[in-house]
Design a protein around this motif. Structure first.
Motif, short mmCIF file in Angstrom:
data_model
loop_
_atom_site.label_atom_id
_atom_site.label_comp_id
_atom_site.label_asym_id
_atom_site.label_seq_id
_atom_site.Cartn_x
_atom_site.Cartn_y
_atom_site.Cartn_z
N ILE A 148 31.08 -21.34 20.87
CA ILE A 148 32.32 -21.68 20.28
C ILE A 148 33.63 -21.12 20.43
CG2 ILE A 148 30.77 -22.60 18.17
CD1 ILE A 148 31.96 -20.38 16.70
N THR A 149 33.63 -19.95 21.47
CA THR A 149 34.98 -19.56 21.73
C THR A 149 35.46 -20.06 23.17
OG1 THR A 149 33.78 -17.78 22.86
CG2 THR A 149 34.37 -17.40 20.30
N ASP A 150 36.65 -20.10 23.28
CA ASP A 150 37.29 -20.58 24.51
C ASP A 150 37.36 -19.50 25.45
OD1 ASP A 150 38.08 -22.36 22.26
OD2 ASP A 150 39.98 -21.15 22.19
N VAL A 151 37.18 -18.07 24.95
CA VAL A 151 37.27 -17.03 26.20
C VAL A 151 35.59 -17.04 26.43
CG1 VAL A 151 37.65 -14.68 26.39
CG2 VAL A 151 38.88 -15.85 24.73
N ARG A 182 34.84 -6.60 22.54
CA ARG A 182 34.38 -7.10 23.76
C ARG A 182 34.82 -8.41 24.07
NH1 ARG A 182 28.66 -6.68 20.60
NH2 ARG A 182 29.55 -4.73 19.96
N GLY A 183 35.27 -9.34 23.11
CA GLY A 183 36.04 -10.60 23.20
C GLY A 183 37.50 -10.28 23.72
N PHE A 217 31.23 -8.28 11.04
CA PHE A 217 31.35 -8.24 12.51
C PHE A 217 31.49 -9.76 13.23
CE2 PHE A 217 29.67 -7.13 16.69
CZ PHE A 217 31.00 -6.62 17.17
N ALA A 218 30.41 -10.63 12.65
CA ALA A 218 30.31 -11.91 13.24
C ALA A 218 31.41 -12.77 12.99
CB ALA A 218 28.83 -12.42 12.82
N LEU A 219 31.82 -12.43 11.87
CA LEU A 219 32.91 -13.42 11.04
C LEU A 219 34.24 -12.97 12.07
CD1 LEU A 219 32.10 -13.59 7.43
CD2 LEU A 219 32.24 -15.33 9.00
N ASP A 220 34.35 -11.67 12.23
CA ASP A 220 35.55 -11.13 13.05
C ASP A 220 35.58 -11.78 14.41
OD1 ASP A 220 36.53 -9.65 10.96
OD2 ASP A 220 35.71 -7.72 11.69
N THR A 223 36.27 -15.93 13.82
CA THR A 223 37.59 -16.15 13.71
C THR A 223 38.80 -15.61 14.64
OG1 THR A 223 37.81 -14.06 12.31
CG2 THR A 223 37.24 -16.13 10.94
N GLY A 224 38.24 -14.58 15.26
CA GLY A 224 39.12 -13.81 16.36
C GLY A 224 39.27 -14.74 17.51
N PHE A 225 38.19 -15.47 17.68
CA PHE A 225 38.17 -16.24 19.06
C PHE A 225 37.99 -17.60 19.20
CE2 PHE A 225 37.96 -11.93 20.15
CZ PHE A 225 39.02 -11.68 21.20
#
Ligand code: UDP
Ligand code: MG
Length: 340
Positions: A148-151, A182-183, A217-220, A223-225
């Protein structure tokens, strides 16, 4: 003047008393074998066991060790951030203090660094001594994040990695809260590569990541990425709208044809209402997660507060060579959030 370290090792420490001496011993053996000057930056993330005393004794014994003491527990990712802020080496290795990441692997990381890679991350090919629950949730987590992240965040990869000075400087300039390091390192770019290793059992003690912290941690990370959770509401909305549009003619036809299939009023309404409200609440929760994090940014609080720093100060070495442990002059230093 002591020589500037080429290799810095950053280790966050939260109540790891039985591990500290062994960590230092293993790291020193590996790092000495490289022949390069090195330093170990330990960040004491508000430990309340005997970790602080152990680390203080280490600083007294070994001038290559520095300890950044937090004013309280600010969390693993902030501890790593502080370590990166204080590391001075050309190559900085982030490692867990509990020896789940074998220090010997650092040699492989360094090898890739010498080949010219600026981020060398260590991928866990196997995890030893962890519960099936932890392994299962971790596997799920890494794959979800990847999807689900673009990175491009590599799967099964923790914070155990080597970062070149250029990457560390870029990372240190990013003062966002609720960090998923790590992201962030993947986001930065540069030449990156991975090596594989077997994640070991903890040397001693218990995990400092209870379920509550893991979820946070998972939510960070999400939401962060990723905006995906914000956008997913549109699918729920479309499905519900479609159901409604289909239901209207069905109900009308049933009525007109005089069929005896009836939707019992109250019970049906109640169930639908509960279901739809639960959808709505869920999306409120998702919105709340993003809004809270915006609020964290707006307040611009520091990422951490340093109570003091223990290090051997070369300047204060007396003629007899007795070096002193220097306390930071200003007692509270803060990890700034804003631009410099
Ligand atoms: N840690 C920390 N602050 C915390 C929680 C953990 O500095 O609030 C440190 C901990 O001492 C260890 C590393 O972060 O060096 C990883 O934590 P842990 O081994 O408990 O996590 P796990 O490996 O079980 O995921
Ligand atoms: Mg661990």
């Amino acid at each position: 003047m002591s020589t500037r370290p080429v290799i810095s090792v950053v280790a966050p420490v939260y109540n790891e008393e039985p591990i500290i001496d062994e960590l230092h011993r293993r790291l020193a053996a590996v790092l000495d074998s490289t022949g390069e000057p090195w330093e170990l930056v330990m960040v004491n993330d508000g430990s309340y066991d005997g970790s602080a005393e152990k680390m203080r004794a280490l600083v007294e014994r070994d001038p290559r060790v520095r300890v950044v003491n937090f004013a309280r527990n600010f969390g693993h990712q902030n501890a790593v951030t502080a370590g990166l802020d204080h590391a001075r080496g050309d190559a900085v290795v982030i490692i867990d203090a509990d020896l789940q990441d074998p220090p010997e692997v650092i040699l492989q990381l360094l090898e890739k660094w010498r080949e010219g890679y600026q981020v060398v991350y260590a991928v866990r090919s196997e995890r030893r001594g962890e519960s099936w629950f932890k392994k299962f949730t971790a596997k799920l987590f890494y794959r979800l994040i990847y999807r689900i992240t673009d990175v491009n965040i590599p799967v099964d990869t923790g914070d155990f990695r080597l970062l070149d000075r250029q990457v560390v400087d870029a990372l240190n300039a990013m003062r966002e809260h609720n960090r998923f390091i790590r992201g962030l390192t993947s986001w930065i770019g540069f030449r990156q590569t991975g090596i594989t290793y077997v994640r070991q059992e903890r040397f001693a003690g218990q995990t400092k990541y209870p379920l509550r912290k893991m979820i946070r941690f998972a939510l960070d990370a999400i939401t962060g990425f990723s905006y995906f959770p914000l956008q997913v509401a549109i699918y729920a909305s479309l499905i519900l709208a479609l159901l409604a549009v289909l239901a209207i003619p069905v109900v009308a036809l049933l009525r007109l044809s005089g069929s005896n299939i009836q939707f019992e009023g109250q019970a049906t309404t109640l169930v639908v209402l509960l279901l739809v409200s639960s959808f709505q609440m869920f999306f409120f929760f998702i919105l709340g997660q993003y809004v809270a994090r915006i609020y964290d940014e707006v307040r611009q609080r520091p990422l951490y507060v340093v109570a003091d720093i223990w290090e051997c100060q070369p300047d204060s070495a007396g003629p007899g060579g007795t070096e002193q442990i220097g306390q930071k002059v200003d007692s509270a230093e803060v990890g700034e959030t804003g631009e410099k």
